[in-house]
Design a protein around this motif. Sequence first.
Motif, mmCIF file in Angstrom:
data_model
loop_
_atom_site.group_PDB
_atom_site.id
_atom_site.type_symbol
_atom_site.label_atom_id
_atom_site.label_comp_id
_atom_site.label_asym_id
_atom_site.label_seq_id
_atom_site.Cartn_x
_atom_site.Cartn_y
_atom_site.Cartn_z
ATOM 1 N N GLN A 127 21.876 64.809 -9.491
ATOM 2 C CA GLN A 127 22.456 65.687 -10.495
ATOM 3 C C GLN A 127 21.445 65.900 -11.618
ATOM 4 O O GLN A 127 20.760 64.961 -12.037
ATOM 5 N N ASP B 292 27.642 60.538 -11.190
ATOM 6 C CA ASP B 292 28.306 60.889 -12.446
ATOM 7 C C ASP B 292 29.800 60.638 -12.258
ATOM 8 O O ASP B 292 30.269 60.388 -11.138
ATOM 9 N N LYS C 276 21.193 77.910 -14.367
ATOM 10 C CA LYS C 276 21.594 77.080 -15.489
ATOM 11 C C LYS C 276 20.658 77.409 -16.659
ATOM 12 O O LYS C 276 19.490 77.022 -16.667
ATOM 13 N N ALA D 161 21.416 66.683 -15.387
ATOM 14 C CA ALA D 161 22.305 66.705 -16.547
ATOM 15 C C ALA D 161 21.569 67.362 -17.715
ATOM 16 O O ALA D 161 20.487 66.912 -18.112
ATOM 17 N N THR D 162 22.148 68.432 -18.276
ATOM 18 C CA THR D 162 21.518 69.151 -19.380
ATOM 19 C C THR D 162 22.500 69.267 -20.548
ATOM 20 O O THR D 162 23.697 68.984 -20.418
ATOM 21 N N ASN E 85 25.947 70.432 -16.279
ATOM 22 C CA ASN E 85 25.224 69.757 -15.207
ATOM 23 C C ASN E 85 25.160 70.610 -13.942
ATOM 24 O O ASN E 85 25.946 71.529 -13.743
#
Length: 373
Positions: free
Chosen positions: A224, A215, A274, A226-227, A231
Amino acid sequence: MALSLLALVACSSEQKLENFDNKGYIQGSSMVAETIIKGNASGSISKPITVALARPAHEDIKVSYTADLSKVATYNELYHASAIALPAECYSVPEDNTVTISKGVTNSTPIAIEFKELATLDRSQLYVLPVSIQTSQICLLSSASVYYYVFRAGALINVVADIENNHLEIEWNNPAPLQNMAKLTMEALIRVRNFDKLISTVMGVENYFLMRIGDANFNPDQIQIATRYGNFPTKDDTKRLPTNQWVHVALTYDSTTGEMIVYVDGKQQSKGTKNVGTVTLSRSDFQIGRSYSDDRDLRGEISEARIWNVVRTQEEIAQNIYSVDPATEGLVAYWKFDDEGSRSVKDHTANGNDAKAKRADLKWTAVSLPAAK
């Protein structure tokens, strides 16, 4: 070893004179049958065995079969091997282990030896089950009175897909099991040639829930997630992936706690929280090997891509890197990447959500995994 029908055998004085010059033997061009154990070796295997005579019998002749573990040492001596006896739970000889060669014929009806639980065997070990025949009515050919069933491990993975400059999308035949998942595990086995780009994509949905490598302001060779809510994990120079080496990457997520864990080769690499809510991956924009643009492809090979709607434990992940039973509870998508087709990659679960290469025909690479140590 070549079967010699002229071998001399000792006969019991109790055997009848009219049978003395006839010979009984296990039918086959060789007295060894080798089975390569692949994958999880689920289910059972049936192996028939038949007794024959050199010429028609003068009377009905009864022959019995026995699993004869005393012959393991003989096998090792004959074939310069270091095999051990196949465990008792891995085979069964029929309770009625006697067959009849009827008067006037030369062959018995086959008897079937059943083999099972082969996935439990140590893949580094060679196994043998000697089966011998006995009768008091006729002479037996000594070189063909014992049959050896041999089992050795084969490669779990023999071919993989090279998806550089390519990507796959899913034809959602049954999307329901991948919708609103409160718990999730994603896995893939990858071998990347280089990380000379900002982002390399494994699989997922851009700006939603994506497993990728690299990234901006992040190592180009670090996993990673990624959301849409940020992240995970943070940059860490100790968590970089190697090039030109097979690596298993996995993540687990539990929406009830927000716990997210990244595993590399079955070992926990990163753990944190997360909160992204439930996750739906059965979307039209779910892709393997692409996110946002074509230049975020995976420059290398992929195998064993899986999605679960459960949180797999570290032990479960570590013990099933190269293969898993497609019927395992919670497995909702399983692309093995061993099809060797031009565009299609089968989903090995019952959901039938096959993947399709979109930019070019798939390239296939022959491998042998796991590699011998």
